[in-house]
Design a protein around this motif. Structure first.
Motif, mmCIF file in Angstrom:
data_model
loop_
_atom_site.group_PDB
_atom_site.id
_atom_site.type_symbol
_atom_site.label_atom_id
_atom_site.label_comp_id
_atom_site.label_asym_id
_atom_site.label_seq_id
_atom_site.Cartn_x
_atom_site.Cartn_y
_atom_site.Cartn_z
ATOM 1 N N SER A 107 0.845 -1.211 0.000
ATOM 2 C CA SER A 107 0.000 0.000 0.000
ATOM 3 C C SER A 107 0.872 1.250 0.000
ATOM 4 O O SER A 107 2.085 1.190 0.266
ATOM 5 N N GLY A 108 0.218 2.383 -0.232
ATOM 6 C CA GLY A 108 0.912 3.667 -0.175
ATOM 7 C C GLY A 108 1.347 3.991 1.246
ATOM 8 O O GLY A 108 2.426 4.557 1.470
ATOM 9 N N THR A 109 0.501 3.655 2.199
ATOM 10 C CA THR A 109 0.844 3.875 3.604
ATOM 11 C C THR A 109 2.145 3.171 3.943
ATOM 12 O O THR A 109 3.065 3.756 4.535
ATOM 13 N N GLU A 110 2.216 1.900 3.578
ATOM 14 C CA GLU A 110 3.398 1.098 3.917
ATOM 15 C C GLU A 110 4.630 1.619 3.159
ATOM 16 O O GLU A 110 5.752 1.553 3.672
ATOM 17 N N ALA A 111 4.398 2.136 1.956
ATOM 18 C CA ALA A 111 5.518 2.723 1.199
ATOM 19 C C ALA A 111 6.053 3.954 1.923
ATOM 20 O O ALA A 111 7.271 4.108 2.109
ATOM 21 N N GLU A 240 4.471 10.039 -4.589
ATOM 22 C CA GLU A 240 3.873 10.020 -5.931
ATOM 23 C C GLU A 240 2.695 9.050 -5.999
ATOM 24 O O GLU A 240 2.344 8.562 -7.083
ATOM 25 N N VAL A 241 2.102 8.771 -4.838
ATOM 26 C CA VAL A 241 1.020 7.780 -4.798
ATOM 27 C C VAL A 241 -0.135 8.184 -5.725
ATOM 28 O O VAL A 241 -0.735 7.339 -6.383
ATOM 29 N N GLN A 242 -0.428 9.487 -5.802
ATOM 30 C CA GLN A 242 -1.494 9.913 -6.721
ATOM 31 C C GLN A 242 -0.942 10.488 -8.020
ATOM 32 O O GLN A 242 -1.587 10.410 -9.059
ATOM 33 N N THR A 243 0.255 11.079 -7.972
ATOM 34 C CA THR A 243 0.744 11.852 -9.130
ATOM 35 C C THR A 243 1.628 11.066 -10.085
ATOM 36 O O THR A 243 2.027 11.594 -11.116
ATOM 37 N N GLY A 244 1.918 9.805 -9.746
ATOM 38 C CA GLY A 244 2.850 9.033 -10.560
ATOM 39 C C GLY A 244 2.259 8.483 -11.845
ATOM 40 O O GLY A 244 1.062 8.565 -12.088
ATOM 41 N N TRP A 245 3.149 7.946 -12.692
ATOM 42 C CA TRP A 245 2.815 7.160 -13.888
ATOM 43 C C TRP A 245 2.128 7.959 -14.979
ATOM 44 O O TRP A 245 1.378 7.410 -15.776
ATOM 45 N N GLY A 246 2.329 9.280 -15.030
ATOM 46 C CA GLY A 246 1.786 10.072 -16.139
ATOM 47 C C GLY A 246 0.432 10.685 -15.874
ATOM 48 O O GLY A 246 -0.124 11.356 -16.741
ATOM 49 N N ARG A 247 -0.100 10.496 -14.681
ATOM 50 C CA ARG A 247 -1.430 11.029 -14.336
ATOM 51 C C ARG A 247 -1.532 12.527 -14.632
ATOM 52 O O ARG A 247 -2.563 13.018 -15.078
ATOM 53 N N THR A 248 -0.424 13.266 -14.374
ATOM 54 C CA THR A 248 -0.486 14.730 -14.523
ATOM 55 C C THR A 248 -0.258 15.191 -15.971
ATOM 56 O O THR A 248 -0.220 16.389 -16.232
ATOM 57 N N GLY A 249 -0.110 14.256 -16.884
ATOM 58 C CA GLY A 249 -0.026 14.602 -18.304
ATOM 59 C C GLY A 249 1.299 15.228 -18.717
ATOM 60 O O GLY A 249 2.014 14.684 -19.549
ATOM 61 N N ILE A 266 14.120 10.047 -2.288
ATOM 62 C CA ILE A 266 13.240 8.886 -2.100
ATOM 63 C C ILE A 266 11.917 9.186 -2.803
ATOM 64 O O ILE A 266 11.392 10.301 -2.706
ATOM 65 N N LEU A 267 11.410 8.182 -3.510
ATOM 66 C CA LEU A 267 10.133 8.347 -4.191
ATOM 67 C C LEU A 267 9.224 7.205 -3.731
ATOM 68 O O LEU A 267 9.681 6.055 -3.628
ATOM 69 N N THR A 268 7.965 7.520 -3.412
ATOM 70 C CA THR A 268 7.033 6.446 -3.037
ATOM 71 C C THR A 268 5.889 6.397 -4.043
ATOM 72 O O THR A 268 5.510 7.421 -4.620
ATOM 73 N N PHE A 269 5.360 5.199 -4.253
ATOM 74 C CA PHE A 269 4.268 5.028 -5.218
ATOM 75 C C PHE A 269 3.314 3.954 -4.726
ATOM 76 O O PHE A 269 3.635 3.169 -3.830
ATOM 77 N N ALA A 270 2.119 3.913 -5.309
ATOM 78 C CA ALA A 270 1.127 2.868 -4.989
ATOM 79 C C ALA A 270 -0.032 3.039 -5.971
ATOM 80 O O ALA A 270 0.193 3.340 -7.141
ATOM 81 N N LYS A 271 -1.236 2.878 -5.502
ATOM 82 C CA LYS A 271 -2.463 3.078 -6.274
ATOM 83 C C LYS A 271 -2.386 2.540 -7.715
ATOM 84 O O LYS A 271 -2.477 1.360 -7.937
ATOM 85 N N GLY A 272 -2.189 3.437 -8.698
ATOM 86 C CA GLY A 272 -2.415 3.115 -10.097
ATOM 87 C C GLY A 272 -1.563 2.016 -10.703
ATOM 88 O O GLY A 272 -1.998 1.346 -11.635
ATOM 89 N N VAL A 279 -0.294 -2.969 -4.942
ATOM 90 C CA VAL A 279 1.135 -2.737 -5.171
ATOM 91 C C VAL A 279 1.490 -1.340 -4.681
ATOM 92 O O VAL A 279 0.870 -0.358 -5.084
ATOM 93 N N GLY A 280 2.463 -1.261 -3.815
ATOM 94 C CA GLY A 280 3.049 0.013 -3.424
ATOM 95 C C GLY A 280 4.551 -0.171 -3.425
ATOM 96 O O GLY A 280 5.046 -1.296 -3.586
ATOM 97 N N GLY A 281 5.280 0.904 -3.220
ATOM 98 C CA GLY A 281 6.730 0.724 -3.161
ATOM 99 C C GLY A 281 7.494 2.000 -2.909
ATOM 100 O O GLY A 281 6.944 3.103 -2.903
ATOM 101 N N VAL A 282 8.785 1.806 -2.684
ATOM 102 C CA VAL A 282 9.723 2.889 -2.412
ATOM 103 C C VAL A 282 10.917 2.743 -3.343
ATOM 104 O O VAL A 282 11.406 1.624 -3.543
#
Ligand code: PMP
Length: 427
Positions: A107-111, A240-249, A266-272, A279-282
């Motif tokens: 999860s994003g929390t755990e990341a 980057e849990v919400q803003t990652g993977w190209g969401r912001t165009g 350090i960058l964190t990700f999850a969600k998408g 899947v989440g991660g650091v």
């Protein structure tokens, strides 16, 4: 349905809130649509909180999951895991962080919890800088860096957190300043704060605040902060849990809007990334990631089925340039929404980037937040066949629009017109 609602109420915590006066049971989805238990179809502009990133029931992802599920569900971190290494290599390269190591969580929390563990250990300090109006997760450590009263149920904390100005451009003491003045004022505030602290470990920040109502500073703020942080040896964690993977165009990661002096530590990700699989991660450069001198595992983090889903989802996203689609279709959607909103007195601002768009509602003629109006628009949109979200710092008065990144122009037009009706009806 009512029976399910009653059962939910009886068995679930009171603080687990549901949307809508008559909560919705979503039974299936396809593309950018979902269906409820009564068979009604909705255009989905929230994607289960920005998590259905590419599309519902994407055949490539479903196939990858079922093939992997047919082979093995779990082996644990004690054994080599091919899909994990495959995905970690791709995420490491995409992150922009040199000599990157990747650790997967569920999860994003755990990341974010992991990022805080790394930063505090690396720097030997439990002081953290966070942004006002932020959200970083629900665990004991992450609620204590969450600067949003509505999502931080305790002030007891393993960390000492100091909140910095700058996450919200259009409210607060610096709202009237120009962008350059705003950045300069926030930097002065940060420098002043650092004069009163011991030795903060890191600054954690969302490039665009998600739960806080899709608010963001002017581009470049975090680059300006970075210069100050670097002087003090303080790490920068980009959530980057919400803003990652190209969401912001415009960018693949939210931090790239601030990029003149390179990626975060350090960058964190999850969600998408999992498109609904957990899947989440650091990501951190090896020196930071390897600072722990004890074992650490996440039993389910990086499990083969979730990694297979992430790989298929990421491949689809890149092959179909969904970042470019988010920029194009998101640009059109924000324009339509601005045009519609110009005729609705309760709209204070339509803001956003790519397919991450916020509409802030106020009591007409004032800048007082209007959470009842936001709730009414949510209900009216649902009646019209459109699912959206809401958020916001001081009160929940911002409509949040974040469809899957494969949104078509026709779907954007349709959603905008339903939302226009809902705004007029409610405000
Ligand atoms: N960081 C941000 C920016 C988030 O928006 C969220 C979830 N809303 C989290 C962290 C926590 O993620 P999760 O709910 O997967 O634990």
């Amino acid at each position: 349905m009512n029976d399910l609602f009653a059962r939910h109420r009886a068995v679930s915590p009171d603080w687990l809130t549901l949307y809508y006066d008559r909560p919705l049971e979503i039974t299936h989805g396809e593309g950018r649509h979902v269906w409820d238990a009564d068979g009604k179809r909705y255009l989905d502009f929230f994607g289960g909180i920005l998590t259905t990133m590419t599309a519902h029931a994407l055949p490539e992802v479903t196939k990858a999951i079922s093939e992997q599920a047919g082979r093995i569900l779990h082996s644990s971190t004690l054994y080599l895991n091919r899909p994990l290494v495959d995905l970690a290599e791709r995420v490491a390269t995409l992150s922009g962080i040199p000599d990157a190591r990747v650790f997967f969580t569920t999860s994003g929390t755990e990341a974010n919890d992991t990022a805080l563990l790394l930063a505090t250990t690396y720097r030997g300090s439990n002081q953290i800088l966070a942004m006002r109006n932020s959200y970083h997760g629900r665990s004991f450590s992450t609620v204590s860096v969450t600067g949003n009263r509505g999502w931080s149920p305790t002030s007891l904390s393993p960390l000492q957190t100091l909140y910095v100005h700058g996450g919200v451009r259009t409210r607060g003491p610096y709202a009237e300043l120009t962008d350059a003045e705003f950045i300069a004022a926030c930097v002065r505030d940060l420098e002043d704060l650092l004069g009163h602290t011991r030795r903060p470990a890191a600054l954690i920040a969302e490039p665009i605040q998600g739960v806080g109502g899709f608010t963001s500073p002017p581009d470049g703020l975090y680059a300006a902060f970075r210069e100050v942080l670097d002087r003090h040896g303080i790490l920068w964690i980009s959530d980057e849990v919400q803003t990652g993977w190209g969401r912001t165009g415009d960018h693949f990661w939210g931090w790239q809007a601030h990029a003149r002096n390179g990626p975060p530590d350090i960058l964190t990700f999850a969600k998408g990334i999992g498109n609904g699989m957990s899947v989440g991660g650091v990501v951190a450069r090896s020196e930071v990631m390897n600072c722990l001198d004890a074992n650490s595992i996440s039993t389910f983090g990086g499990s083969p089925v979730t990694m297979a889903a992430g790989l298929a989802n990421l491949t689809y996203l890149l092959d179909h340039d969904l970042q470019g689609n988010a920029r194009r279709v998101g640009g059109l959607l924000v324009e339509r929404l601005r045009a519609l909103a110009a005729r609705v007195p309760s709209v204070h601002e339509v803001r956003g980037r790519g397919l991450m768009i916020g509409i802030e509602l106020v009591e007409p003629g004032t800048d007082r937040a209007a959470p009842e109006a936001a709730a009414a628009v949510l209900e009216a949109a649902r009646e019209g066949g459109l699912l959206i979200g809401k958020g916001g710092g001081h009160s929940t008065s911002v409509l949040r629009i974040a469809p899957p990144l494969s949104l078509s122009v026709a779907e954007a037009e349709e959603g905008a017109s339903i939302l226009g009706e809902a705004l007029r009806a409610a405000g």
